[in-house]
Design an enzyme around this catalytic site. Sequence first.
Site, PDB file in Angstrom:
ATOM      1  CG  LEU A  23      -1.888  -1.142   1.158  1.00 44.92           C
ATOM      2  CD1 LEU A  23      -2.819  -1.209   2.674  1.00 44.92           C
ATOM      3  CD2 LEU A  23      -2.880  -1.191   0.034  1.00 44.92           C
ATOM      4  CG  ASN A  61      -0.035  -3.663  -8.140  1.00 46.74           C
ATOM      5  OD1 ASN A  61       0.083  -4.115  -7.216  1.00 46.74           O
ATOM      6  ND2 ASN A  61      -1.025  -2.837  -8.618  1.00 46.74           N
ATOM      7  CG  HIS A  66      -6.064  -2.531  -9.919  1.00 45.45           C
ATOM      8  ND1 HIS A  66      -6.019  -1.591  -8.838  1.00 45.45           N
ATOM      9  CD2 HIS A  66      -7.437  -2.143 -10.591  1.00 45.45           C
ATOM     10  CE1 HIS A  66      -6.938  -0.703  -9.010  1.00 45.45           C
ATOM     11  NE2 HIS A  66      -7.699  -1.108  -9.771  1.00 45.45           N
ATOM     12  CG  ASP A  97      -3.595   1.078 -10.395  1.00 47.80           C
ATOM     13  OD1 ASP A  97      -3.058   0.217  -9.953  1.00 47.80           O
ATOM     14  OD2 ASP A  97      -4.738   1.516  -9.757  1.00 47.80           O
ATOM     15  CD  GLU A 123      -6.874  -9.734  -6.285  1.00 49.94           C
ATOM     16  OE1 GLU A 123      -5.881  -9.607  -5.590  1.00 49.94           O
ATOM     17  OE2 GLU A 123      -7.777  -8.835  -5.959  1.00 49.94           O
TER      18      GLU A 123
END
Length: 200
Positions: A94, A111, A113, A154, A183
Site C-alpha cells: 500500500l 502488480n 489490481h 495502475d 487474483e
Amino acid sequence: MANHKTKLAVFCSGTGTNFQAIYHAINERDLPAEFSLCLSNRSECGAMTFAAAKGIPTVHLSEKQYDTHEEFASAMLKALGEHDVEYILLAGYLRKVPEAVVEAYNLKILNIHPALLPKFGGKGMYGISVHQAVLEAGEKETGATVHYVDTEYDKGPILLQRAVPVKKGDTPESLAARVLECEHQVYPDALEKLLTGTNR
C-alpha cells in the site's frame, strides 16, 4: 544456466494471500523462480510471518525510517541488490514504489489490481473502494489485472487479466471475495506467462 531460477522479491503490507498463492504455485507448477526477499513497510504483517516460516529473508523498510525520499529509495535498491532480485511482485503493497526503483526495474515490477484496468484504477482505488465503485457504476463484470508498474498508478502495460461476473445482490464484500479468488489464480498464471511464455 538451464537450472537458473529467477529471483523474486514480494512487496507486501498485509496478510499476503496473493504472495502465498504465488509461492505455492511456484512449487506446484515447478516454475523456474524462487523468492529471495519479502519486503514490507510494516514490521509485522501476515506476509512477513509467512515468509519467515518459509525461510525467505524479510526486510522491514518504511520511509519514516529515513530523512529523505532519496535515502529511502537508495535503501530499497540496496536491499534488492543484496538479495539479487530480478523481478518485484507487488502483493497488497500500500505504498507507491519510488521512481528510482521503478526506473531501475523497468518492466520488471508486477502488480495485481482488483478490477479490469483501465477501468477503476488510479490513486485511491484499492481495497473495498474499487468494488464499491464497480457496483455503483452498474458494471456487469469486473475482475483482476496483472500489469507492469510504471511511475503512474495502475497505468503500466497489462500482462494478463481475467473477468469475474457481477451478480445480482452483490455487496462490495461479496464481490471482493470472488475477485480475490480470481487474483489467486491469475497472478500465478501471469508469472508463469512471464517466466515460460505459456498461457493457462
